[in-house]
Design a protein around this motif. Sequence first.
Motif, PDB file in Angstrom:
ATOM      1  N   GLU A   1      12.029   1.747  -3.392  1.00 38.04           N
ATOM      2  CA  GLU A   1      11.126   0.832  -4.020  1.00 38.04           C
ATOM      3  C   GLU A   1      10.954  -0.492  -2.935  1.00 38.04           C
ATOM      4  O   GLU A   1       9.952  -0.998  -2.803  1.00 38.04           O
ATOM      5  N   ARG A   2      11.912  -0.465  -2.227  1.00 43.24           N
ATOM      6  CA  ARG A   2      11.537  -1.710  -0.997  1.00 43.24           C
ATOM      7  C   ARG A   2      10.886  -1.373  -0.051  1.00 43.24           C
ATOM      8  O   ARG A   2       9.986  -2.091   0.377  1.00 43.24           O
ATOM      9  N   LEU A   3      10.443  -0.005   0.184  1.00 43.93           N
ATOM     10  CA  LEU A   3       9.594   0.349   0.964  1.00 43.93           C
ATOM     11  C   LEU A   3       8.174   0.324   0.451  1.00 43.93           C
ATOM     12  O   LEU A   3       7.209   0.180   1.007  1.00 43.93           O
ATOM     13  N   ARG A   4       8.173   0.941  -0.809  1.00 44.41           N
ATOM     14  CA  ARG A   4       6.946   1.006  -1.712  1.00 44.41           C
ATOM     15  C   ARG A   4       6.270  -0.535  -1.757  1.00 44.41           C
ATOM     16  O   ARG A   4       5.115  -0.658  -1.479  1.00 44.41           O
ATOM     17  N   SER A   5       7.047  -1.235  -1.919  1.00 47.27           N
ATOM     18  CA  SER A   5       6.615  -2.755  -2.071  1.00 47.27           C
ATOM     19  C   SER A   5       6.167  -3.317  -0.648  1.00 47.27           C
ATOM     20  O   SER A   5       5.159  -3.992  -0.667  1.00 47.27           O
ATOM     21  N   ARG A   6       6.768  -2.942   0.469  1.00 48.48           N
ATOM     22  CA  ARG A   6       6.415  -3.165   1.739  1.00 48.48           C
ATOM     23  C   ARG A   6       4.966  -2.538   2.069  1.00 48.48           C
ATOM     24  O   ARG A   6       4.177  -3.274   2.873  1.00 48.48           O
ATOM     25  N   PHE A   7       4.836  -1.448   1.456  1.00 43.61           N
ATOM     26  CA  PHE A   7       3.319  -0.840   1.770  1.00 43.61           C
ATOM     27  C   PHE A   7       2.291  -1.576   1.348  1.00 43.61           C
ATOM     28  O   PHE A   7       1.291  -1.413   1.686  1.00 43.61           O
TER      29      PHE A   7
ATOM     30  N   LEU B   1       2.854   0.428  15.926  1.00 46.02           N
ATOM     31  CA  LEU B   1       3.440   1.732  15.448  1.00 46.02           C
ATOM     32  C   LEU B   1       2.382   2.451  14.298  1.00 46.02           C
ATOM     33  O   LEU B   1       2.202   1.971  13.323  1.00 46.02           O
ATOM     34  N   LEU B   2       2.265   3.642  14.810  1.00 47.00           N
ATOM     35  CA  LEU B   2       1.307   4.555  14.038  1.00 47.00           C
ATOM     36  C   LEU B   2       2.189   5.671  13.424  1.00 47.00           C
ATOM     37  O   LEU B   2       2.672   6.492  14.192  1.00 47.00           O
ATOM     38  N   ILE B   3       2.383   5.777  12.225  1.00 47.89           N
ATOM     39  CA  ILE B   3       3.077   6.887  11.654  1.00 47.89           C
ATOM     40  C   ILE B   3       1.992   7.704  10.574  1.00 47.89           C
ATOM     41  O   ILE B   3       1.645   7.349   9.415  1.00 47.89           O
ATOM     42  N   ASP B   4       1.926   8.886  11.104  1.00 49.96           N
ATOM     43  CA  ASP B   4       0.877   9.790  10.251  1.00 49.96           C
ATOM     44  C   ASP B   4       1.920  10.682   9.263  1.00 49.96           C
ATOM     45  O   ASP B   4       3.007  10.887   9.608  1.00 49.96           O
ATOM     46  N   ASP B   5       1.165  10.598   8.181  1.00 46.23           N
ATOM     47  CA  ASP B   5       2.078  11.555   7.030  1.00 46.23           C
ATOM     48  C   ASP B   5       3.337  10.823   6.703  1.00 46.23           C
ATOM     49  O   ASP B   5       4.323  11.572   6.813  1.00 46.23           O
ATOM     50  N   ILE B   6       3.456   9.422   6.273  1.00 46.29           N
ATOM     51  CA  ILE B   6       4.624   8.888   6.129  1.00 46.29           C
ATOM     52  C   ILE B   6       5.506   9.350   5.102  1.00 46.29           C
ATOM     53  O   ILE B   6       6.514   9.346   4.830  1.00 46.29           O
ATOM     54  N   GLN B   7       4.497  10.048   3.966  1.00 42.57           N
ATOM     55  CA  GLN B   7       5.309  10.422   2.852  1.00 42.57           C
ATOM     56  C   GLN B   7       6.410  11.569   3.019  1.00 42.57           C
ATOM     57  O   GLN B   7       7.288  11.906   2.455  1.00 42.57           O
ATOM     58  N   PHE B   8       6.405  12.077   4.385  1.00 42.79           N
ATOM     59  CA  PHE B   8       7.351  13.008   4.571  1.00 42.79           C
ATOM     60  C   PHE B   8       8.875  12.176   4.473  1.00 42.79           C
ATOM     61  O   PHE B   8       9.853  13.071   4.596  1.00 42.79           O
ATOM     62  N   ILE B   9       8.868  11.038   4.971  1.00 40.91           N
ATOM     63  CA  ILE B   9      10.160  10.414   4.858  1.00 40.91           C
ATOM     64  C   ILE B   9      10.798  10.170   3.583  1.00 40.91           C
ATOM     65  O   ILE B   9      11.991  10.112   3.324  1.00 40.91           O
TER      66      ILE B   9
ATOM     67  N   ARG C   1      -0.957  10.539  -0.117  1.00 45.14           N
ATOM     68  CA  ARG C   1      -1.085   9.861  -1.728  1.00 45.14           C
ATOM     69  C   ARG C   1      -0.960   8.370  -1.227  1.00 45.14           C
ATOM     70  O   ARG C   1      -0.286   7.986  -0.381  1.00 45.14           O
ATOM     71  N   SER C   2      -1.056   7.796  -2.524  1.00 48.25           N
ATOM     72  CA  SER C   2      -0.889   6.164  -2.415  1.00 48.25           C
ATOM     73  C   SER C   2       0.523   5.966  -2.299  1.00 48.25           C
ATOM     74  O   SER C   2       1.318   6.875  -2.925  1.00 48.25           O
ATOM     75  N   PRO C   3       1.102   4.764  -2.322  1.00 41.76           N
ATOM     76  CA  PRO C   3       2.411   4.491  -2.000  1.00 41.76           C
ATOM     77  C   PRO C   3       2.959   4.666  -3.612  1.00 41.76           C
ATOM     78  O   PRO C   3       4.150   5.274  -3.762  1.00 41.76           O
ATOM     79  N   LYS C   4       2.198   4.477  -4.546  1.00 42.81           N
ATOM     80  CA  LYS C   4       2.673   4.435  -6.203  1.00 42.81           C
ATOM     81  C   LYS C   4       2.937   6.163  -6.333  1.00 42.81           C
ATOM     82  O   LYS C   4       3.966   6.139  -7.378  1.00 42.81           O
ATOM     83  N   ASP C   5       2.204   6.830  -5.819  1.00 44.70           N
ATOM     84  CA  ASP C   5       2.517   8.327  -6.194  1.00 44.70           C
ATOM     85  C   ASP C   5       3.359   9.036  -5.134  1.00 44.70           C
ATOM     86  O   ASP C   5       3.794  10.143  -5.172  1.00 44.70           O
ATOM     87  N   ILE C   6       3.981   8.497  -4.240  1.00 47.38           N
ATOM     88  CA  ILE C   6       4.949   9.037  -3.447  1.00 47.38           C
ATOM     89  C   ILE C   6       6.250   9.005  -4.157  1.00 47.38           C
ATOM     90  O   ILE C   6       6.814   7.938  -4.288  1.00 47.38           O
ATOM     91  N   GLN C   7       6.668  10.384  -4.600  1.00 49.88           N
ATOM     92  CA  GLN C   7       8.067  10.393  -5.435  1.00 49.88           C
ATOM     93  C   GLN C   7       9.291  10.420  -4.375  1.00 49.88           C
ATOM     94  O   GLN C   7       9.015  10.455  -3.100  1.00 49.88           O
ATOM     95  N   HIS C   8      10.287   9.824  -4.826  1.00 50.76           N
ATOM     96  CA  HIS C   8      11.453   9.539  -4.018  1.00 50.76           C
ATOM     97  C   HIS C   8      11.480   8.800  -3.115  1.00 50.76           C
ATOM     98  O   HIS C   8      12.056   8.753  -1.932  1.00 50.76           O
ATOM     99  N   LEU C   9      10.360   7.756  -3.063  1.00 50.34           N
ATOM    100  CA  LEU C   9      10.423   6.779  -1.976  1.00 50.34           C
ATOM    101  C   LEU C   9      11.036   5.416  -2.378  1.00 50.34           C
ATOM    102  O   LEU C   9      10.781   5.223  -3.722  1.00 50.34           O
TER     103      LEU C   9
END
Length: 491
Positions: A304-310, A256-264, A294-302
């Motif tokens: 937490e459980r996704l941030r940690s998985r990334f 699975l390749l997802i480009d620009d994941i920050q969109f979600i 951006r890096s996971p830590k800089d993606i706002q409104h993401l």
Amino acid sequence: MDSCACCVMDAMDSMILIDSHVTQLVDVLKTKVSEFKYNQWLKPARFIIENDTLRIEVPNKFIRDWISENYLQLIKYEMYRLSAQEFTIEIVVSESLNTVDLLSGDLSLSIHKTMEGLDKTTAETPAQDAERPAFQPSTSAPATPSAYPVRVHHFNPKYSFGTFVVGNANQFCHAAASAVASNPGQTYNPLFIYGGVGLGKTHLLNAIALKALGDVPSRRIISITGEQFTNEMVNAIRYETTYEFRKKYRETCDILLIDDIQFIAGKERTQEEFFHTFNTLYESRKQIVLTSDRSPKDIQHLEERLRSRFNWGLIADIQVPDTETRVAILRKRAETANILLTDDVAYLIADKVRSNVRDLEGAFNRLSAFAVLSKSEITFDLAQRLLQDVMSSARAAVSFESIQRMVADHYHINVDDLKSARRFKTIAEPRQIAMYLCKKLLNASFPEIGQRFGGKDHSTVIHAVRKIAKEIETNIEIQSSLVAIEKTLTV
Ligand code: ADP
Ligand code: MG
């Protein structure tokens, strides 16, 4: 046709009815699908009703798969709404729809009806069918099995590892991407690549797909953007096809390749769905590769459980290439395009265009187009002249203020309107264009641009910049406005 006059009348009535359903369907599709996508995917199709089957004939497998994956439920739903009849939908590749059909005017409509079929349809007019239960999209593949597609991959051969120039700034990303492509699910999972626009993230994603498929052609790869994933999710909820949606991502996907994941980020249902998809794929050791600006830590409104998985796999950042790498990229481009590029010109471009590789290519393309059209060589002087507007000296005059002023003038509004929160299209669109130009011409950061437009959130700016970048591809009005505004800015 040996039939009595009244049968012929019946037949004609039904034909008119069916004809109008198809026409209405086409009208509805035109309103529900963007013009660009409609022209690309639906216009080349021919819709034919036979008994209770709607056959969609398309010129090639690619369009068949696209319609099947993206518009099947919509078509089925709208057909039911229009006719109160549940149609079986078949999508078939038809040899007769050659390129001439593709280029011809409107969607071809044709009605094929046997006399036997007509009687049946006449008996199933909406009026007599009022007790039919509400449309329930099936929970399995809705089209007939023979009409259901095998996934066809369509990766651009131009964006491979072979064409990716490696330098200090992208070496780490390149190595990680290459390891993942050679051994999907075995090394870094997920691989998370982040960096600014035009630095090669999408290129690398495509390269992974090409390599993985080159090694094992039967691999099932899904490559989409965060935005597409979100849209699919929204449609799945709307058309009650979440079952198919889940199945597609969790069961029929090896990579699975997802480009620009920050969109979600900030989209609850999509994040929730992605979280489960992620877990399923991860547990079955399927490779996941994500890119972001951006890096996971800089993606706002993401979440937490996704941030940690990334963070579970490898996070690799990609940076602006240094001068040597920029020169190497230019040389490679020139070689591919078969254009003579002297060292002094290569260094001149690399020196002047530092922001990202996309702009570098843009500058090179401009020069090479000129060289080809005028059949002349690219001399240093010529390059200097042609690159005037990308030269930093010429840019010195461009500022937030000048961009805002020129955009406001162009659209006959006030600079204050651009900074306001007003959402009328007549103001919102110029505002987005102005934000886009600030990014493009000043390479300012998203938060700074937000600041200069009355303290908007940086996600608003990102959305604006993306939207305009996308619109430029198809919207001629925006294209010409941008050319006009940029011209006034750079003289
Ligand atoms: P991003 O997804 O990071 O915004 P892209 O992958 O779309 O950027 O890259 C923009 C353009 O620059 C593409 O045409 C891509 O092929 C090219 N490009 C970027 N980095 C490189 C590189 N290292 N070598 C060759 N081409 C590159
Ligand atoms: Mg990209």
